[in-house]
Design a protein around this motif. Structure first.
Motif, PDB file in Angstrom:
ATOM      1  N   LYS A   1     -43.975  18.100   2.561  1.00 63.44           N
ATOM      2  CA  LYS A   1     -45.075  18.942   2.080  1.00 63.44           C
ATOM      3  C   LYS A   1     -45.056  19.177   0.580  1.00 63.44           C
ATOM      4  N   THR A   2     -43.949  18.821  -0.081  1.00 63.98           N
ATOM      5  CA  THR A   2     -43.880  19.002  -1.528  1.00 63.98           C
ATOM      6  C   THR A   2     -44.351  17.772  -2.292  1.00 63.98           C
TER       7      THR A   2
ATOM      8  N   TYR B   1     -51.985  19.620   1.939  1.00 64.00           N
ATOM      9  CA  TYR B   1     -51.485  18.983   0.728  1.00 64.00           C
ATOM     10  C   TYR B   1     -52.622  18.323  -0.053  1.00 64.00           C
ATOM     11  N   TYR B   2     -53.427  17.524   0.609  1.00 63.22           N
ATOM     12  CA  TYR B   2     -54.432  16.740  -0.101  1.00 63.22           C
ATOM     13  C   TYR B   2     -55.669  17.546  -0.503  1.00 63.22           C
TER      14      TYR B   2
ATOM     15  N   GLY C   1     -46.014  14.947  -0.474  1.00 67.20           N
ATOM     16  CA  GLY C   1     -47.060  14.235   0.254  1.00 67.20           C
ATOM     17  C   GLY C   1     -46.612  12.885   0.788  1.00 67.20           C
TER      18      GLY C   1
ATOM     19  N   GLU D   1     -55.407  20.700  -1.213  1.00 70.88           N
ATOM     20  CA  GLU D   1     -54.835  21.715  -2.099  1.00 70.88           C
ATOM     21  C   GLU D   1     -55.263  23.127  -1.705  1.00 70.88           C
TER      22      GLU D   1
ATOM     23  N   TYR E   1     -50.815  17.814   6.325  1.00 69.23           N
ATOM     24  CA  TYR E   1     -51.426  16.676   5.623  1.00 69.23           C
ATOM     25  C   TYR E   1     -52.672  17.114   4.859  1.00 69.23           C
TER      26      TYR E   1
END
Length: 245
Positions: free
Chosen positions: A168-169, A227-228, A171, A230, A224
């Protein structure tokens, strides 16, 4: 301006003594918030504004306002059959949750609306596994958002592993992470994702799955997308239905 469009009811709650506020994922305007004044007094209309109903709706849209006035509503297709199965209800509400978490207010997405309509209708077909519908939706959603999950698995396709872990840090996907909090996805689930990516919607009846940990998949998708995109993506149905699936 009066807007008339198809829509899927995402969420609804009572407002004051006789009204409701309804979130609808519309074909023309994406997610809109509508106030249905006095609708709880109208017995014929009470059941129309419930989640997973596909409706035809007209509303007065005013610029720079977040809440619009409902003018007219009719049922196109009821979600009643979905409510009769806990698994189908879970899938339908999870799709609604993913839409709400990933789509901005009043931003039209006709492709995603069409996909959502098809998925809701597919849940009424007992020949289709509800989890296949949800997994298909997840694949297409990530592609529509521009973060194709299939591409992410590309370099791992010919490698040996039982699980992939999402960092998670960074990706990145990794084969070995010992920290329990890192979401993981199994090879079997990845293979199902590949399979669903290569078929059309009408072929979903042909897909049979022996086992699928849907909670594991959705927990992975939460991380997922968070992360993407934000932002903190939360699929609220996971906790609600966790003990029933």
């Amino acid at each position: 301006m009066i807007v008339s469009t198809r829509g899927v009811v995402v969420n609804t709650f009572n407002y004051r003594e006789t009204s409701k506020i309804v979130e609808v994922f519309t074909e023309s305007d994406g997610i809109v918030a509508l106030i249905a004044k006095g609708i709880r007094k109208q017995l014929k209309l009470i059941g129309i504004l419930e989640p997973l109903n596909i409706i035809f709706v007209s509303f007065y849209k005013k610029k720079e306002q977040e809440l619009h006035l409902l003018s007219k509503v009719e049922t196109i297709s009821s979600g009643h059959k979905i409510l009769q199965s806990e698994k189908k209800l879970f899938v339908g509400l999870t799709i609604m949750s993913l839409i709400k978490e990933t789509q901005g207010p009043e931003i039209s997405n006709k492709y995603l609306f069409s996909l959502t309509e098809k998925c809701i209708e597919a849940l009424k077909d007992n020949k289709i596994n509800p989890f296949v519908v949800l997994t298909f939706f997840v694949v297409k959603l990530t592609q529509d958002l521009g973060y194709d999950i299939i591409e992410k698995f590309g370099k791992w396709k010919n490698q040996s592993f039982n699980y992939l872990f999402f960092d998670k840090t960074s990706g990145e996907l990794k084969k070995e992470i010992n920290k329990d909090y890192q979401p993981k996805i199994s090879r079997n689930t990845i293979e199902l994702l590949y399979l669903l990516n290569n078929i059309d919607f009408d072929s979903l009846t042909k897909i049979q799955i022996v086992s699928l940990n849907i909670i594991e998949l959705l927990t992975f998708i939460e991380a997922y997308l968070s992360y993407y995109l934000e932002k903190n993506i939360k699929i609220r149905t996971i906790e609600i239905f966790k003990n029933a699936l």
